[in-house]
Structure formats: C-alpha cells, structure tokens
Design an enzyme around this catalytic site. Structure first.
Site: not given
Ligand code: MSP
Length: 535
Positions: A159, A30, A27, A313, A310, A162, A139, A136
């Site tokens: 959490c 990411h 989304h 999904k 935040k 979440h 997380c 969680c």
């Molecule tokens: N797999 C772990 C990261 C491992 S790194 C060795 C993870 N994955 S994640 O897919 O949940 O999140 C990846 C990144 O996306 C994180 O840095 C997280 O902060 C970012 N984001 C997820 N949702 C977000 C927003 N709504 N806004 C900005 N970034 C966000 O955590």
C-alpha cells in the site's frame, strides 16, 4: 442538476472532523485536524453565528475487529475502552469544544444508516456483483493496481500509504453505482469551484473523476463487525459507507427533521488529504443518489511528517499530544501547529522549532507585553486603568493596525481556513503594540512629574491595555486559557461581560475597555520553558 448546484440556505455553521478509527490511541496527526476545526468553530461562535461542531469515532470494519481480537476482547469492548480512556479525554484536555460526539456503533447512527442504504437499494442504486482486487486493511480501501509499490517478494505489493502488503480480496457482494455519477460530479465541481480546497486537492479529484469511475463495493460477507444490510443480513456494510453517514445521522437525518434542516448541508468537512476521495467523490455521489443536498466545502489538510513519512501509529512514529502539552502547555500546542504549518500542506514537527516559536512569539512578544502593561498600570495607577488623555497619531496608528489585523484574521481564519496567515496577522498587531511601547517609553515618562508627562503616561498605558483587550478577543479561539487569563487581568469582564460574548465585528472598535477597569498582574501567560520542566 440545478438542485445540487444550489445549496439551500442553512442556519448553522456546521463543521465536521473525520471520525477517527479507534484501533489505536490518538497521535499529533489526529489532533491537528481536530484543533483546526475547534479554532474555526470558536471563531465563528465569536462572530455570533449558530455553530455546530461534530467529531467522533469510526468503530466498524476489519481493522478494529482484528485489533480487538489481538487483544482478546470483543470489538465493542475495545471501542468502548479506547473512546473513554483515550479519545474523549484527549479532546477534553486540548479544550476541544465539540457540540456532539458520534460513535458509529450507536443505534442513533446504525438505524439511520440502514434506512439510508435501504432507500438507495429501493431506488435501484445498489446491485449484486463480484469483485477481485488489492485491499489495504490499514486504509480500509480497495487500491488501484497502478498505485501499489513493489514489495519484498515477486508477488508482494505494498500500500503506498501504509507501506505494508495489500491483501487480494475476491468477493461476491453489493455495489453502489458510483460509475453513473462521474458526469454529475464533474458538473457539480464546475458549478461550485470552492467545493474542494485547496486547489491542489481539487485538481487531484478532478483528474480522478475525469477517468472512468468504477462502481463501489459496499458490503462484506467474510466478517460481521459492521452494520448489517437490511435486505441481506449475511452482509455488513463496507465501513466507509457506514462512516461517511455520521455527518448526517448525527445531524438528525431521519430522526429530527427540524434539526437536520438547521444543520445540513454541512458548511465544512475537514479531512486529511488521504481521505479526500471518499469525501469529495463517494460521499457526494451517495448524497446525490439519496436526493440530499451536498456539503458546501471539503477542505483537505496535509500530513504531519516524521522523517519524510506520514506520522502514524502503524509506522511507530505516532507522538502522543500529551508528550508535548506536558512541556509546552495546551495553548501553545494549539497555537504551534496551526501557526507553523500552512493549512493544506505537509509539515514536520520539530522540538527545536516549537521551542523557538514558544520563546520568541508567545513568551517574549505576547506574554511580556501583557505582563509589562499590567505591571505598569499596577505600579503607576494602583491597578486602576487611567483614561487616555489624548489620542494622537501614534495611538491612531495602533487603532488602525487593529482594524487591519481584525479584518485580515477574520477573512483568513473564518473564511479561507488560512490559520497560519490569520494568526500571523494578529501577531503582527502585537508587534505594532510592542513597537509603540518601545517608542513611547512609558517607564521613562513615568519618572517625570510634569502634567504633560502624567497625561502622556495615562494615554500610553490606556492604549496598551485597550490593544490587549482586542488581542484577548482575537486569540480566544486559538488559545482560550491564555486569552481568559488576559481578559481577567485586564478587569474587562466587569464592563464588557464574558470573553466568549465578545464579537469579532466590534473587536476593532477603539475604546471599548473603559477607564477604571481593575487591572491585576495575573499569572505569567507563557512561563520560561526551563522553569516548566523543573516544576
Ligand atoms: N475513519 C476514517 C475517517 C472516516 S471519516 C468519515 C479514518 N480514520 S483515521 O483515524 O485513520 O484518520 C483520521 C484522520 O486523521 C484523517 O483525516 C487522516 O488524514 C488524519 N491523519 C492521520 N495521520 C495524520 C498525520 N500524520 N498528519 C495529519 N493528519 C493525519 O481515516
């Protein structure tokens, strides 16, 4: 501790994104970090540096396993499908120029991970113990009881990220002696004040480490979707310990010493603020335990928010980037989020704000300037760029503004990761050029046939085209397609070579675009949005 405080010099500018969980599709949140890293690395490429940009996917752990089970496929099948159908195509669509894509299920990763943890085990950094605590799965993290929110029932706790009930885990597993690293970490942070950015993130980590660190449970035995511990295959490695190592396994750790020496330590780990502790506490401690150098910087970005929460999904608020690019285009998408939200703070996306910025900044200020200048060179000089007849005060003011913009953008984007500030500096320059054209009124000067006015017209149009030449170079990392289009319309490649070869160091050298360049009108860089929707 001097060994950790001093970073050995490394040749490459090596930037990483978090590796994303493939339990779901990407989304906006990411894409936000991945685009930022892309702009940063493209900027450094334009400085002529040896750059390496890594992204990838995090494929182990309970979250992925449960998702795959819910869909009736194996976790590997699930990951393969999501990586190929959703993640890689999105990065391609957004013009992300990553040099490598690491998947934690690849043997090049898992083999090295096993060697790394075996090494820590042999060094006595890992021991067997038991742990009970709230966990969680969203997380993939044990939570501290104090940070939980009250849930529906008396015993239910949520959490804080979440807003879903945590699970109580009670496990006999292996632990990493994280608690031993508190003082060493604090010493490292003190010796490297720029290690964690921005300042608020650094303070949060300091407060956290100043309390007693607990040892970290690093294995799981209740499921098997993970990297088996080499000395006890009833356990798989905790997904985060496996995941963090992607930054070294993909850089050639244990496999290609030359490449590893070139890339490691990483220049910048880009992370979301929710995963800061993993990167600024656990990861450095693991590296210290292994005797490896620490990354130079960990930079935390804020969250994209929806309705004060935040975007995610799991909250069903995730917006697909393609929902926006299909309306605004990829360049505008890349531009908007970095321009509108100061890096490091939370920000909300709004359709109205995006539309307003698109129209005023991209279509009017930038796009119109490019098409007006090209149209006039076409009309008055048959598309052959005239030489400037003079370089007066007004022209010098434009050239000076360019020097300032280039310096500021280089510092802000290249060093400070202040994308909004850097892009604003470039657009300030665009404003100056628009102001110059408005003041010089070349369309009026063109009506006169006096020799002075013919000379004036040539000077003004050359100045505008030369300013656009520099603008194309400065905006190339942010909006590569529009910059390429502009480069093309200025006929710049014939004399100056490909846009990608232009350097930031020389971008403000006035007069690089030679007279005689063949200027063509090209496509409108940022068409009106209504036309776009209708098409
Ligand atoms: N797999 C772990 C990261 C491992 S790194 C060795 C993870 N994955 S994640 O897919 O949940 O999140 C990846 C990144 O996306 C994180 O840095 C997280 O902060 C970012 N984001 C997820 N949702 C977000 C927003 N709504 N806004 C900005 N970034 C966000 O955590």
């Amino acid at each position: 501790m001097a060994a950790f405080a001093e970073h050995p010099s490394t040749d490459a500018y090596y930037v990483t994104t978090p590796i994303y969980y493939v339990n779901d599709r990407p989304h906006l949140g990411h894409a936000y970090t991945t685009v930022a890293g892309d702009v940063l690395t493209r900027w450094h490429r334009q400085r002529g540096e040896d750059v390496w940009y890594l992204t990838g996917t995090d494929e182990h752990g309970q979250k992925i396993l449960r998702t795959a089970e819910a869909h009736g496929v194996t976790p590997q099948e699930w990951c393969d499908r999501l990586v190929e159908e959703a993640w890689k195509p999105l990065w391609q669509h957004l013009e992300i120029a990553n040099d490598d894509f690491v998947r934690t299920t690849q043997a090049r990763h898992t083999d090295r991970v096993q060697e790394f943890v075996q090494d820590l085990y042999d060094k006595g950094e890992i021991y067997r113990g038991s742990y009970t605590g709230p966990y969680c799965v969203g997380c993939e993290e044990y939570k501290l009881p104090g940070e939980l929110l009250p849930g529906a029932g008396e015993d239910e706790k949520l959490c804080p990220v979440h807003k879903r009930p945590v699970e109580w885990l009670e496990e006999e597993n292996y632990f990493f002696k994280l608690s031993a690293y508190g003082p060493k970490l604090l010493e490292f942070y003190a010796a490297n004040p720029g290690f964690i950015q921005p300042a608020a993130a650094r303070n949060e980590v300091l407060r956290f480490v100043e309390q007693d660190l607990k040892d970290l449970s690093i294995s799981r035995s209740t499921f098997d979707w993970g990297v088996p511990l080499p000395w006890d295959d009833k356990h798989v490695l905790y997904v985060w310990v496996d995941a963090l190592q992607n930054y070294i396994t993909a850089a050639g750790y244990g496999a290609d010493p030359e490449r590893f020496a070139r890339l490691w330590p990483a220049s910048v780990h880009l992370v979301g603020k929710d995963i800061l502790r993993f990167h600024a506490v656990i990861w450095p401690a693991m590296l210290m335990a292994a005797g490896l150098p620490l990354p130079k910087r960990v930079v935390a970005n804020g969250w994209l928010m929806v309705g004060g929460e935040k975007m995610s999904k799991s909250n069903l608020t995730g917006i697909a980037p393609t929902d926006l690019t299909s309306h605004f285009g990829v360049d505008a998408y890349r531009y908007y989020f970095l321009r509108a939200i100061p890096f490091g703070t939370d920000g909300s996306f709004s359709w109205e704000d995006f539309t307003a910025r698109y129209t005023s900044e991209l279509a009017n200020d930038f796009g119109n300037l490019a098409s007006r200048a090209a149209a006039m060179v076409g009309k008055y000089y048959d598309g052959v760029l005239p030489a400037a007849a003079a370089h007066g005060e007004a022209e010098q003011a434009v050239a000076d503004a360019l020097v300032r913009a280039a310096e500021e953008a280089d510092r802000r984007i290249g060093e400070e990761l202040d994308f909004a500030g850097g892009i604003a500096a470039i657009f300030e320059f665009i404003k100056t050029v628009n102001g110059y054209l408005t003041a010089q009124e070349p369309w009026k000067v063109a009506r006169s046939t006096t020799e002075d006015d013919r000379a004036r017209l040539a000077t003004v149009l050359y100045t505008a085209a030369e300013a656009l030449r520099a603008t194309a170079v400065l905006l190339n990392p942010v909006m590569p397609a529009a910059a390429a289009e502009l480069w093309d319309s200025l006929g710049a490649e014939a004399a100056l070579g490909p846009l990608a070869d232009q350097r930031i160091a020389t971008v403000a050298d006035w007069g690089r675009l030679p007279a005689g360049a063949l200027v063509t009108k090209g496509d409108i860089l940022f068409p009106r949005l209504e036309e776009k929707t209708a098409s």
